[in-house]
Design an enzyme around this catalytic site. Structure first.
Site, PDB file in Angstrom:
ATOM      1  N   GLY A   1      -5.629  -1.823  -4.476  1.00 21.59           N
ATOM      2  CA  GLY A   1      -4.180  -1.669  -4.395  1.00 21.59           C
ATOM      3  C   GLY A   1      -3.709  -0.576  -5.329  1.00 21.59           C
ATOM      4  CB  SER A   2      -0.409   0.167  -6.680  1.00 23.62           C
ATOM      5  OG  SER A   2      -0.108  -1.064  -7.307  1.00 23.62           O
ATOM      6  CB  THR A   3      -2.965   3.200 -10.370  1.00 21.71           C
ATOM      7  OG1 THR A   3      -3.884   3.880  -9.500  1.00 21.71           O
ATOM      8  CG2 THR A   3      -3.410   3.427 -11.801  1.00 21.71           C
ATOM      9  CD  GLU A   4       3.757  -0.551 -10.960  1.00 24.65           C
ATOM     10  OE1 GLU A   4       3.822   0.120  -9.908  1.00 24.65           O
ATOM     11  OE2 GLU A   4       4.645  -1.315 -11.353  1.00 24.65           O
TER      12      GLU A   4
ATOM     13  N   GLY B   1      -3.409  -2.564 -10.780  1.00 25.21           N
ATOM     14  CA  GLY B   1      -4.749  -2.519 -11.365  1.00 25.21           C
ATOM     15  C   GLY B   1      -4.689  -2.633 -12.889  1.00 25.21           C
TER      16      GLY B   1
ATOM     17  CD  GLU C   1     -10.288   1.646  -3.195  1.00 23.70           C
ATOM     18  OE1 GLU C   1      -9.473   2.508  -3.611  1.00 23.70           O
ATOM     19  OE2 GLU C   1     -10.283   1.194  -2.049  1.00 23.70           O
TER      20      GLU C   1
ATOM     21  CB  CYS D   1      -6.764   4.374  -1.372  1.00 25.05           C
ATOM     22  SG  CYS D   1      -8.255   3.849  -0.553  1.00 25.05           S
TER      23      CYS D   1
ATOM     24  CD  GLU E   1      -2.015   6.085  -3.695  1.00 25.35           C
ATOM     25  OE1 GLU E   1      -1.674   5.215  -4.503  1.00 25.35           O
ATOM     26  OE2 GLU E   1      -3.091   6.071  -3.080  1.00 25.35           O
TER      27      GLU E   1
HETATM   28  P1  NAI Z   1       0.299  -3.423  -4.616  1.00 24.25           P
HETATM   29  O1  NAI Z   1      -0.740  -2.898  -5.509  1.00 24.25           O
HETATM   30  O2  NAI Z   1       1.512  -4.033  -5.228  1.00 24.25           O
HETATM   31  O3  NAI Z   1      -0.313  -4.531  -3.639  1.00 24.25           O
HETATM   32  C1  NAI Z   1      -1.670  -4.718  -3.375  1.00 24.25           C
HETATM   33  C2  NAI Z   1      -2.021  -6.195  -3.444  1.00 24.25           C
HETATM   34  O4  NAI Z   1      -1.844  -6.671  -4.773  1.00 24.25           O
HETATM   35  C3  NAI Z   1      -1.147  -7.080  -2.578  1.00 24.25           C
HETATM   36  O5  NAI Z   1      -1.948  -8.106  -2.049  1.00 24.25           O
HETATM   37  C4  NAI Z   1      -0.157  -7.660  -3.558  1.00 24.25           C
HETATM   38  O6  NAI Z   1       0.393  -8.888  -3.168  1.00 24.25           O
HETATM   39  C5  NAI Z   1      -1.006  -7.830  -4.784  1.00 24.25           C
HETATM   40  N1  NAI Z   1      -0.284  -7.847  -6.056  1.00 24.25           N
HETATM   41  C6  NAI Z   1       0.910  -7.268  -6.356  1.00 24.25           C
HETATM   42  N2  NAI Z   1       1.221  -7.504  -7.634  1.00 24.25           N
HETATM   43  C7  NAI Z   1       0.218  -8.224  -8.169  1.00 24.25           C
HETATM   44  C8  NAI Z   1      -0.046  -8.765  -9.471  1.00 24.25           C
HETATM   45  N3  NAI Z   1       0.781  -8.583 -10.472  1.00 24.25           N
HETATM   46  N4  NAI Z   1      -1.193  -9.431  -9.656  1.00 24.25           N
HETATM   47  C9  NAI Z   1      -2.066  -9.592  -8.656  1.00 24.25           C
HETATM   48  N5  NAI Z   1      -1.869  -9.127  -7.410  1.00 24.25           N
HETATM   49  C10 NAI Z   1      -0.745  -8.443  -7.171  1.00 24.25           C
HETATM   50  O7  NAI Z   1       0.726  -2.279  -3.637  1.00 24.25           O
HETATM   51  P2  NAI Z   1       2.094  -2.159  -2.817  1.00 24.25           P
HETATM   52  O8  NAI Z   1       3.267  -2.534  -3.651  1.00 24.25           O
HETATM   53  O9  NAI Z   1       1.933  -2.894  -1.575  1.00 24.25           O
HETATM   54  O10 NAI Z   1       2.167  -0.601  -2.561  1.00 24.25           O
HETATM   55  C11 NAI Z   1       2.731   0.268  -3.538  1.00 24.25           C
HETATM   56  C12 NAI Z   1       1.942   1.527  -3.639  1.00 24.25           C
HETATM   57  O11 NAI Z   1       0.630   1.227  -4.051  1.00 24.25           O
HETATM   58  C13 NAI Z   1       1.762   2.286  -2.346  1.00 24.25           C
HETATM   59  O12 NAI Z   1       2.823   3.108  -2.070  1.00 24.25           O
HETATM   60  C14 NAI Z   1       0.522   3.057  -2.633  1.00 24.25           C
HETATM   61  O13 NAI Z   1       0.845   4.226  -3.344  1.00 24.25           O
HETATM   62  C15 NAI Z   1      -0.271   2.137  -3.506  1.00 24.25           C
HETATM   63  N6  NAI Z   1      -1.304   1.396  -2.751  1.00 24.25           N
HETATM   64  C16 NAI Z   1      -2.564   1.821  -2.830  1.00 24.25           C
HETATM   65  C17 NAI Z   1      -3.545   1.192  -2.102  1.00 24.25           C
HETATM   66  C18 NAI Z   1      -4.945   1.632  -2.157  1.00 24.25           C
HETATM   67  O14 NAI Z   1      -5.706   1.270  -1.291  1.00 24.25           O
HETATM   68  N7  NAI Z   1      -5.354   2.366  -3.123  1.00 24.25           N
HETATM   69  C19 NAI Z   1      -3.239   0.086  -1.210  1.00 24.25           C
HETATM   70  C20 NAI Z   1      -1.878  -0.335  -1.239  1.00 24.25           C
HETATM   71  C21 NAI Z   1      -0.961   0.332  -1.964  1.00 24.25           C
END
Ligand code: NAI
Length: 794
Positions: free
Chosen positions: A244-247, A249, A266, A300, A397
């Site tokens: 998911g997002s670096t933030e 992560g 990742e 990503c 990104e």
């Molecule tokens: P996100 O990183 O918030 O979500 C990814 C997963 O993490 C989701 O299942 C979400 O429910 C979960 N999550 C969110 N906050 C969490 C926390 N505090 N602890 C544990 N799990 C948590 O990504 P989001 O908000 O959907 O997308 C935002 C940006 O992130 C996108 O615009 C993109 O730039 C990036 N992103 C990158 C991805 C990648 O594959 N590298 C995939 C998805 C988003």
């Protein structure tokens, strides 16, 4: 329109895929889903649900359970309870389950593809031809690893219960990347799909039931970030795997710092797509279509930064625009659609906001004049040119169908621009010259480099990032390592924290008429002995309390100097493995020549017997890493298309090493030699118990042709120096082998640039035993694997 008219215009007619089977399945569940826990559907404890909708129409698809802490706890308990029986199965039995999952995915492939497209908005062409086939391939490949586990990974055991959190861009594929290696290695799983796209994970739950996977081995808990957070923080989870997002992560790294959870991340990317003037431009443009418009750019590893050689820029831009004019954007279930819908309104707004910001910063925005549906969440393919390398659209990104174009003149400038990012997930290089392409590929800081191709994935090839794109790999042998731990390590006892002699020195026992101080050392930075910036030193005492000498109290400034020296010595990583091996042999030889005097001095702290053992085993260990320097090499993968993927083991970079307290010499060489034999440079903090070892070590290094700056040694208070190292943004990894608190500090403070942290988790390691104190486990942490994909044939 008559057939003749259609023939004349050559327009595509609508070719919608039939969604009936997927819809019927939703209806069967009355469009309402609980969690999948312990093999059954379970209503959420708090009774809360949320909706998931089709982003191409806005229509509601289903209502899904919002996971609470209680739900997560139930799922973790089910996974824990299922673990012993799952692990007691033979590798073959587990392989049969994975094989059955693969078969079942294949049998249900159309249903899954349609469901994925409905929930995510991606073109059916992609979910049908890319996502789902890759899911099946992943389970097949890992069925094979399950079968071979004992033979291929002797001495390793599963982490236990793993928590997995996945994003919405490749919902089922990310599930496969997570679940297949976890099950193959004998773990049980609690997986949380993304809130925008939970449906295929729930469909997968049905498949688990169909193949009669033992209850509790796979549990699916749906929900949002709060549910993910509850999973991350659950005390009975042994490992977290996140995409998911670096933030987020970073938040996960922080939240798990005080625990022994193993983590793999990742994260995001801002991958360069480099086109040289000698490239086959038409192929490169086709590559670019896949690179940035595949999955609406919500990838990503999307090639979101186009770097063009200046001489071809104009011509290339015209070709790209021509091609963009032929892209078709619209209902994703239409088989002839190239670009579908954006997953959610927040994402659409985010893309628009970033594009506006880029334009405000001077970029020129171009979009083709193609019809874009007015209903649903669509964003047209977009080309931003005249982008400044520091602009937000070149750095952040966007995760949308937006390409930011820049130019370069020389290969060197291309590499500089490409690496000018905090990320390091992937890169593409287009050139007909294999020399140029591979020369550039070697210099790119990215976990995957596609030469004259793009966005190729295979279960046999590791995928994952450098730098702030995260750590750990998915796929291949290295991906399995993320779910395994050395058996001895898992069982190792915690070190009991004993106060260091230095903090509470016993009374001196010697006759005060005899001069006590016989030795004063300096820091060792950039190949030279250096005085500490602070001007202070600390007393070093023998086991009996005698004053043995003084060691400098290194501080922040000294660490800064050491990092600079280490960076300057980076060419060590490019030296041949043979060259590094020779230097290590030479170090062993020089240590051997001085073994008696070094052992004699060390014995004042650890006793004669241990001192002798530390020196003799230390020499052996250095020899061993010299031997490994040119043997721990990469692999050539053969993915199922006409490509080879070179899995190259590259050094991590500059590593800060906190050496164990109780084995001042052996602990130091065990860690430092493992790091440098693979080409890393090091800032080592020697044991606070006996930092005087620095004096002996730098004499050995100075006479051994070790280039200055490869090993830097800063003595001082371990905890203070650890803090500075962990927070330093130009250090790539921390190896913390002191105590439990040290490991936690290293993890908590390393989130700035998301350093990799390798630690003993405060557990005792028997450095005298080669099965614990040396070998692959250390080397695996000393390298990161870059997969360079090269096509062959026409
Ligand atoms: P996100 O990183 O918030 O979500 C990814 C997963 O993490 C989701 O299942 C979400 O429910 C979960 N999550 C969110 N906050 C969490 C926390 N505090 N602890 C544990 N799990 C948590 O990504 P989001 O908000 O959907 O997308 C935002 C940006 O992130 C996108 O615009 C993109 O730039 C990036 N992103 C990158 C991805 C990648 O594959 N590298 C995939 C998805 C988003």
């Amino acid at each position: 329109m008559s057939i003749v008219e259609k023939f004349m215009t050559m327009e595509y007619g609508p070719a919608p895929e039939d969604p009936r089977e997927a819809v019927a399945w939703l209806d069967l569940h009355e469009r309402r889903f609980g969690h999948f826990i312990n093999g059954n559907w379970q209503a959420p404890a708090a009774g809360t649900y949320f909706e998931t909708a089709d982003p191409s129409t806005g229509e509601k698809l289903a209502t899904v359970a919002q996971g609470s802490m209680e739900d997560v706890d139930r799922a973790v308990k089910a996974a824990r309870a299922a673990l012993p029986a799952w692990q007691a199965l033979t590798p073959h039995a587990r392989a049969r389950y994975l094989y059955a999952l693969a078969r079942q995915v294949q049998k249900h492939s159309r249903w899954l593809a349609v469901l994925e497209t409905l929930d995510n908005g991606k073109p059916i062409r992609e979910s049908r031809d890319i996502d789902i086939p890759l899911v099946a391939r992943h389970f097949y490949h890992h069925a094979g690893w399950a079968q071979l586990l004992d033979q291929e990974f002797p001495g390793y055991t599963a982490c236990g219960v793993v928590g997995q959190i996945i994003p919405w861009n490749f919902p089922l594929l990310m599930l496969a990347w997570k679940i297949a290696p976890a099950l193959a290695t004998g773990n049980t799983v609690v997986l949380k799909p993304a809130e925008f796209t939970p449906l295929t994970a729930l469909a997968f739950a049905r498949i688990c039931q169909e193949i009669a996977l033992p209850p509790g081995v796979v549990n699916i808990v749906t929900g949002d970030g709060a549910t993910g957070d509850a999973l991350v923080k659950h005390p009975d989870v042994d490992k977290i795997a996140f995409t998911g997002s670096t933030e987020v992560g970073r938040a996960i790294r922080k939240a798990t710092a005080q625990s022994h959870k193993k983590i793999s991340l990742e994260l995001g990317g801002k991958s360069p797509f480099i086109i040289f003037e000698d490239a086959d431009l038409d192929s490169a443009v086709e590559g670019l279509v896949d690179g940035i418009w595949f999955n609406q750019g919500q990838v990503c590893c999307a090639g979101s930064r186009l770097l063009m050689q200046e001489s071809i820029a104009e011509k290339l831009i015209t070709k790209i625009q021509d091609r963009m004019n032929t892209l078709r954007i619209g209902p994703p279930l239409d088989k002839a659609i190239d670009i579908g819908a954006i997953v959610a309104r927040v994402q659409l707004e985010r893309i628009q906001r970033l594009v506006d910001q880029g334009v405000a910063e001077g970029a020129t925005c171009w979009q083709p004049s193609i019809p874009v549906p007015s209903r649903g969440l669509y964003f047209p393919p977009t080309l931003l040119s005249n982008v400044h390398p520091s602009s937000v659209v070149a750095q952040q990104e966007i995760f949308g169908p937006v390409l930011a174009a820049m130019t370069f003149r020389t290969p060197r400038e291309a590499v500089e621009l490409a690496n000018n990012t905090v990320y390091g997930l992937a890169a593409c290089v287009w050139s007909e010259s294999i020399n140029v392409a591979l020369h550039v590929a070697a210099q790119l800081k990215a976990g995957v480099v596609w030469v004259n191709c793009t966005n190729l994935f295979d279960a046999a090839c590791g995928f994952g990032g450098y730098r702030e794109s995260g750590f750990g790999r998915e796929g291949g042998r290295e991906g399995l390592m993320e779910y395994l731990e050395p058996t001895w390590f898992k069982q190792a006892p915690q070190i009991q924290a004993t106060p260091l002699a230095i903090e509470q020195p016993p009374e001196p026992a010697t006759d005060s008429s005899i001069p006590a101080i016989d030795r004063t050392v300096k820091l060792y930075i950039g190949g030279k002995q250096a005085r500490p910036d602070s001007g202070y030193s600390m007393a070093v005492r023998a086991a009996d309390g005698r004053l043995l000498g003084e060691a400098p109290l290194g501080n922040r400034k000294d660490i800064r100097n050491a990092v600079e020296a280490a960076r300057k010595a980076e060419s060590w990583g490019k030296a041949t493995a043979n060259n590094r091996a020779q230097v290590l042999y030479y170090i062993a030889e020089n240590l051997s020549q001085r073994r008696e005097e070094i052992a004699a001095r060390l014995s004042a702290v650890v006793g004669k017997k241990q001192a002798q053992a530390e020196v003799s085993i230390g020499i052996e260990r250095i020899f061993s890493y010299a031997a490994r320097a040119d043997k721990f090499d990469g692999a050539v993968h053969n993915p199922p298309f006409r490509n080879v993927a070179l899995a190259v083991k590259e050094p991590i970079g500059t590593i800060g090493i906190l050496c164990p307290a109780d084995t001042p010499l052996l602990g130091f060489v065990s860690l430092v030699m493992a790091a440098i034999c693979m080409g890393n440079t090091v800032i080592a903090i020697p044991s606070e118990k006996y930092p005087l070892i620095t004096g002996d070590l730098c004499q050995v290094f100075e006479t051994s042709d070790l280039p200055g700056g490869v090993v830097n040694i800063i003595t001082g208070r371990t905890n203070e120096l650890l803090k500075t190292l962990a927070e330093h943004d130009d250090i790539d990894a921390i190896w913390s082998f002191t105590d439990e608190a040290g490991a936690a500090t290293a993890k908590a403070l390393s989130i700035g640039n998301l350093k990799q942290v390798f630690s003993n988790e405060g557990r005792a390691i028997d450095w005298f035993d080669a099965r614990q104190g040396e070998g692959r486990w250390f080397l695996d942490h000393a390298v990161q694997i870059k997969n360079i994909w090269i096509p062959y044939g026409e």
